[in-house]
Design a protein around this motif. Structure first.
Motif, PDB file in Angstrom:
ATOM      1  N   LYS A   1      47.874  43.658  73.520  1.00 35.95           N
ATOM      2  CA  LYS A   1      47.453  42.501  72.722  1.00 35.95           C
ATOM      3  C   LYS A   1      47.865  42.609  71.253  1.00 35.95           C
ATOM      4  CE  LYS A   1      43.425  41.495  75.626  1.00 35.95           C
ATOM      5  NZ  LYS A   1      41.928  41.383  75.662  1.00 35.95           N
ATOM      6  N   ALA A   2      48.729  43.548  70.951  1.00 35.25           N
ATOM      7  CA  ALA A   2      49.115  43.769  69.548  1.00 35.25           C
ATOM      8  C   ALA A   2      49.766  42.525  68.957  1.00 35.25           C
ATOM      9  CB  ALA A   2      50.077  44.947  69.462  1.00 35.25           C
ATOM     10  N   ARG A   3      49.416  42.231  67.716  1.00 41.93           N
ATOM     11  CA  ARG A   3      50.031  41.140  66.956  1.00 41.93           C
ATOM     12  C   ARG A   3      50.918  41.756  65.887  1.00 41.93           C
ATOM     13  NH1 ARG A   3      46.199  36.651  64.399  1.00 41.93           N
ATOM     14  NH2 ARG A   3      45.683  38.495  63.210  1.00 41.93           N
ATOM     15  N   PHE A   4      52.195  41.453  65.942  1.00 41.88           N
ATOM     16  CA  PHE A   4      53.135  42.016  64.979  1.00 41.88           C
ATOM     17  C   PHE A   4      53.470  40.999  63.893  1.00 41.88           C
ATOM     18  CE2 PHE A   4      53.861  44.299  68.948  1.00 41.88           C
ATOM     19  CZ  PHE A   4      53.889  45.614  68.522  1.00 41.88           C
ATOM     20  N   ALA A   5      53.634  41.494  62.677  1.00 46.06           N
ATOM     21  CA  ALA A   5      54.108  40.641  61.586  1.00 46.06           C
ATOM     22  C   ALA A   5      55.586  40.319  61.813  1.00 46.06           C
ATOM     23  CB  ALA A   5      53.925  41.349  60.246  1.00 46.06           C
ATOM     24  N   SER A   6      56.059  39.273  61.175  1.00 43.94           N
ATOM     25  CA  SER A   6      57.481  38.920  61.280  1.00 43.94           C
ATOM     26  C   SER A   6      58.291  39.883  60.420  1.00 43.94           C
ATOM     27  CB  SER A   6      57.708  37.482  60.816  1.00 43.94           C
ATOM     28  OG  SER A   6      56.978  36.583  61.622  1.00 43.94           O
ATOM     29  N   PRO A   7      59.330  40.496  60.988  1.00 36.45           N
ATOM     30  CA  PRO A   7      60.111  41.473  60.217  1.00 36.45           C
ATOM     31  C   PRO A   7      61.054  40.800  59.229  1.00 36.45           C
ATOM     32  CG  PRO A   7      61.051  41.195  62.394  1.00 36.45           C
ATOM     33  CD  PRO A   7      59.785  40.381  62.381  1.00 36.45           C
ATOM     34  N   LEU A   8      61.341  41.506  58.158  1.00 38.64           N
ATOM     35  CA  LEU A   8      62.379  41.082  57.220  1.00 38.64           C
ATOM     36  C   LEU A   8      63.730  41.563  57.720  1.00 38.64           C
ATOM     37  CD1 LEU A   8      60.714  41.972  53.794  1.00 38.64           C
ATOM     38  CD2 LEU A   8      61.208  39.669  54.634  1.00 38.64           C
ATOM     39  N   GLU A   9      64.772  40.863  57.380  1.00 39.04           N
ATOM     40  CA  GLU A   9      66.120  41.304  57.738  1.00 39.04           C
ATOM     41  C   GLU A   9      66.521  42.495  56.872  1.00 39.04           C
ATOM     42  OE1 GLU A   9      68.758  38.035  57.350  1.00 39.04           O
ATOM     43  OE2 GLU A   9      67.752  36.798  58.875  1.00 39.04           O
ATOM     44  N   ASP A  10      67.099  43.497  57.533  1.00 40.55           N
ATOM     45  CA  ASP A  10      67.671  44.652  56.841  1.00 40.55           C
ATOM     46  C   ASP A  10      66.681  45.315  55.864  1.00 40.55           C
ATOM     47  OD1 ASP A  10      69.734  46.477  56.305  1.00 40.55           O
ATOM     48  OD2 ASP A  10      70.349  45.370  54.516  1.00 40.55           O
TER      49      ASP A  10
ATOM     50  N   PHE B   1      56.641  50.732  57.382  1.00 43.95           N
ATOM     51  CA  PHE B   1      57.163  50.930  58.739  1.00 43.95           C
ATOM     52  C   PHE B   1      57.929  49.695  59.199  1.00 43.95           C
ATOM     53  CE2 PHE B   1      57.478  52.139  63.075  1.00 43.95           C
ATOM     54  CZ  PHE B   1      57.260  53.512  63.116  1.00 43.95           C
ATOM     55  N   ASN B   2      59.132  49.907  59.687  1.00 43.35           N
ATOM     56  CA  ASN B   2      59.981  48.819  60.156  1.00 43.35           C
ATOM     57  C   ASN B   2      59.369  48.164  61.403  1.00 43.35           C
ATOM     58  OD1 ASN B   2      62.219  47.741  61.981  1.00 43.35           O
ATOM     59  ND2 ASN B   2      63.351  48.043  60.084  1.00 43.35           N
ATOM     60  N   ILE B   3      59.115  46.846  61.325  1.00 42.98           N
ATOM     61  CA  ILE B   3      58.420  46.148  62.414  1.00 42.98           C
ATOM     62  C   ILE B   3      59.212  46.185  63.717  1.00 42.98           C
ATOM     63  CG2 ILE B   3      57.419  43.960  63.159  1.00 42.98           C
ATOM     64  CD1 ILE B   3      55.939  45.306  60.867  1.00 42.98           C
ATOM     65  N   ASN B   4      60.528  46.025  63.633  1.00 46.61           N
ATOM     66  CA  ASN B   4      61.343  46.039  64.854  1.00 46.61           C
ATOM     67  C   ASN B   4      61.251  47.397  65.553  1.00 46.61           C
ATOM     68  OD1 ASN B   4      62.343  43.373  64.750  1.00 46.61           O
ATOM     69  ND2 ASN B   4      63.866  43.969  63.229  1.00 46.61           N
TER      70      ASN B   4
END
Length: 455
Positions: A69-78, A85-88
């Motif tokens: 059920k984890a909700r991830f933030a939207s990652p930034l490019e590069d 911590f890098n979301i991807n």
């Protein structure tokens, strides 16, 4: 330039004046009660009880549901690890955690070494105690207490233990064989957290000293980095006659007057006792010291002021806990890893090892109590604490790992530890030395003990 020379001369006199007036002293060996309620009148149970790490279906099912059920933030490019911590990459870690990581197998690995618990000052203290499998004839194993820090655990020492307890089978001589004791700091992992305010490194040092006495050791070596470094230092300040030697891979030198010399070192490194290697590790000053410290110290301010607030979120979310802790295993291992998409985490560690450390915080619900240790030690003015201004007159060894957050030249370390008999520039490695470079650290511990035994 002449003004800098004059300033250096004045500072040198100040150092001579204050250092020459130092006297050997010890911290008072007091007592405490950190359990709930008032101290009972009955004598504390001093028995040592076997302990075993266990898990259950309920524990794993709850974890898996939260991961799903984890909700991830939207990652930034590069963005790599420049924003934390890098979301991807975090999504990949969580997928591995949910679908491939075998906690039951890791529990078996944790139980590879004997675990115990014992009550000291009202707290259930957890430790592992590993004896040599086959001590060489005529050689008495040397007791060695190894203390972890944050956000680590006793598990950090699992890979270094064989090099210390069974050197023959790991390519090392049998001149020095150890039996290793690795306790969990109270409030970390399986050691009970204090119920009262004020539990700091000195209280920890006193409890671990009592633990060693309870195990039958009147003399012993101590080793640590991070908080473990401070705890071991405090033990040497409390009971110098019992601590045979201190080995550190990080030094708390906040009162060191040599820090005042930093702006001048680039002009006169030799005058201040800095080697070319020191200059490589502390230069350029602006990047290595000021920018790096600012970039990496935000967590410290939070945990030194309001640890319970951030602890609520981390104790409730395994994904948040993993991101918060694993980011440290990236940048504290090598600051250049922040330029990588995966933070370089799998260059030095396996995901199984990293997640095992996370699970020790998650399954015990100890992240909040572990963070309180910062407030207890740094919430007040750390610079005014007695142990900070005291020197350590126990023989000391130091491993200077090149990727440690702040390099401590031998000159700095020797101000706090006048009996420094071993100082080594390590070939590689960062903050989590025992976890990252176990053989290198084991060899340096052995070198230090060899020098100490010759005295």
């Amino acid at each position: 330039m002449w003004l800098e020379i004059l300033l250096a001369s004045v500072l040198s006199f100040v150092i001579y004046w204050f250092v020459s007036r130092d006297k050997e002293e010890t911290l008072p060996l007091e007592d405490g009660w950190w359990g709930p309620g008032v101290r009972p009148t009955a004598k504390e149970d001093e028995s040592i009880r076997p302990f075993k790490v266990e898990t259950s279906d309920e524990e794993l099912n709850d974890l898996h549901q939260r991961l799903e059920k984890a909700r991830f933030a939207s990652p930034l490019e590069d963005c790599r690890f420049h924003y934390g911590f890098n979301i991807n990459y975090l999504k990949k870690v969580v997928s591995y955690w949910r679908n491939e990581f075998d906690w039951r197998k890791q529990v078996q690995i944790l139980n590879r070494y004997p675990h115990f618990k014992t009550k000291i000052e009202g707290l259930d203290i957890h430790f592992i105690h590993v004896k040599p499998p086959q001590p060489p004839s005529g050689c008495t194993p040397k007791p060695l207490l190894m203390v972890h820090g944050w956000p680590g655990s006793f598990f950090e020492f699992y890979k270094i233990i064989p090099f210390l307890t069974d050197p023959k089978n790991h390519g090392l001589s049998e001149d020095h064989v150890f039996e290793v004791i690795c306790p969990s700091i109270p409030g970390y992992g399986f050691s009970e957290a204090s119920s009262k305010k004020g539990f700091d490194s000195v209280a920890t040092a006193r409890i671990f000293y009592k633990l060693m006495l309870r195990l039958g050791f009147q003399e012993f070596y101590v080793q640590g980095g991070d908080w473990g470094s401070l705890v071991c230092t405090n033990m040497a300040q409390l009971v110098p006659r019992h601590v045979k030697g201190v080995h550190l891979n990080m030094a708390f030198v906040s009162r060191n007057v040599h820090l005042l010399f930093l702006p001048l070192t680039r002009h006169f490194p030799g005058f201040f006792g800095y080697t070319p290697r020191d200059m490589e590790l502390i230069s350029p000053l602006k990047e290595k010291i000021f920018y790096s410290i600012m970039r990496e110290s935000g967590y410290m301010h939070i945990q030194s002021t309001k640890p319970d607030t951030v602890g609520c979120g981390l104790n409730d979310s395994p994904v948040g806990l993993a991101a918060y802790i694993l980011e440290k295993f990236s940048t504290w291992t090598n600051q250049e890893f922040r330029d990588l998409e995966d933070g370089g985490l799998e260059r030095k560690f396996s995901l199984d090892d990293l997640l095992t450390n996370i699970m020790l915080y998650w399954t015990t619900g100890s992240i909040t109590s572990s963070q309180r240790y910062y407030k207890e030690n740094m919430g007040q003015n750390i610079m005014t604490q007695k142990h900070q201004v005291m020197k350590v007159y126990v023989p000391t060894g130091y491993s200077a790992f090149p990727c440690e957050l702040l390099h401590s030249p031998e000159k700095w370390v020797k101000v706090k530890f006048p009996k420094l008999i071993s100082y080594s520039y390590m070939a590689r490695g960062g903050h989590f030395a025992a976890f990252e470079e176990p053989e290198l650290l084991a060899r340096d511990i052995r070198k230090f003990v060899e020098l100490r035994e010759r005295q």
